[in-house]
Enzyme design. Sequence first.
Site, PDB file in Angstrom:
ATOM      1  N   ASP A 259      -3.470   0.184   6.177  1.00 57.04           N
ATOM      2  CA  ASP A 259      -4.230  -0.309   5.025  1.00 57.04           C
ATOM      3  C   ASP A 259      -3.614  -1.583   4.449  1.00 57.04           C
ATOM      4  O   ASP A 259      -4.332  -2.500   4.027  1.00 57.04           O
ATOM      5  CB  ASP A 259      -4.311   0.768   3.941  1.00 57.04           C
TER       6      ASP A 259
ATOM      7  N   ASP B  63       0.859  -1.184   0.000  1.00 51.56           N
ATOM      8  CA  ASP B  63       0.000   0.000   0.000  1.00 51.56           C
ATOM      9  C   ASP B  63       0.894   1.232   0.000  1.00 51.56           C
ATOM     10  O   ASP B  63       1.936   1.254   0.665  1.00 51.56           O
ATOM     11  CB  ASP B  63      -0.913   0.031   1.222  1.00 51.56           C
TER      12      ASP B  63
ATOM     13  N   GLU C 280       0.857   5.677   0.105  1.00 51.49           N
ATOM     14  CA  GLU C 280       0.160   6.945   0.277  1.00 51.49           C
ATOM     15  C   GLU C 280       0.946   7.968  -0.513  1.00 51.49           C
ATOM     16  O   GLU C 280       2.193   7.974  -0.495  1.00 51.49           O
ATOM     17  CB  GLU C 280       0.075   7.336   1.750  1.00 51.49           C
TER      18      GLU C 280
ATOM     19  N   HIS D  94      -5.893   5.106   5.751  1.00 51.28           N
ATOM     20  CA  HIS D  94      -5.059   6.001   4.950  1.00 51.28           C
ATOM     21  C   HIS D  94      -3.669   6.164   5.548  1.00 51.28           C
ATOM     22  O   HIS D  94      -2.968   7.121   5.223  1.00 51.28           O
ATOM     23  CB  HIS D  94      -5.739   7.357   4.732  1.00 51.28           C
TER      24      HIS D  94
END
Length: 224
Positions: free
Chosen positions: A184, A21, A23, A179
């Site tokens: 996540d 994951d 961001e 987030h």
Amino acid sequence: MSDNRPSLALRFRGYLPVVVDVETGGFNAHTDALLEIAAVTLEMDHEGILRPAQRVHYHVDPFEGANIDQAALDFTGIDPWNPLRGAVPEEMALRGVFEAVRKAVKHNHCKRAILVGHNAFFDHDFLKAAVVRNDLKRDPFHPFSCFDTASLAGLALGQTVLARACEMAGIPFSQSQAHSALYDATRTAELFCTIVNRWRDLGGWPPPPASEMPPTLASKSGDF
């Protein structure tokens, strides 16, 4: 290696699923900053049950000239300039992730890793763009294939949003912690393992011989 023993090397055609994951500072993998990356390797026990294993996580310094949209920061809650983040350069973060992934691939007797993500194309695109940007060699991930838990959850649970899919699967999900790349990735790993294990429990793995498969909707007359 015996085909009768549960093995990650046999389960996914020699590929080791690794949940990733990211961001970011926007939606464009080539222009927008990579701000966090997390990876969760998987392991399989002697009964063939898939579970999350090692977790790796880095806060990442925006690369020089990176675009960062304020709307993206408002969504994730990340302050890229906060010195308490402990952020590292992209190259260092990717090398750390790749080292852990390569060790897991070797440990599980697999030939390569394959990225698992929720809307996996997004994470895959940002990862590959960062690899090119930093001219990194020995990328352990498959260059284009990936497993998408949004699609898998739509099939298995009737939900495509990560939080709702986790709820349907009985996996706790905190909107206040969402987030974060590590949070996540952890929940996505649990979701992927739950779906794969449930498919196994329902008798879907290992598959029966093709001669024993039920009829499909495909035309037997060759009209298509």
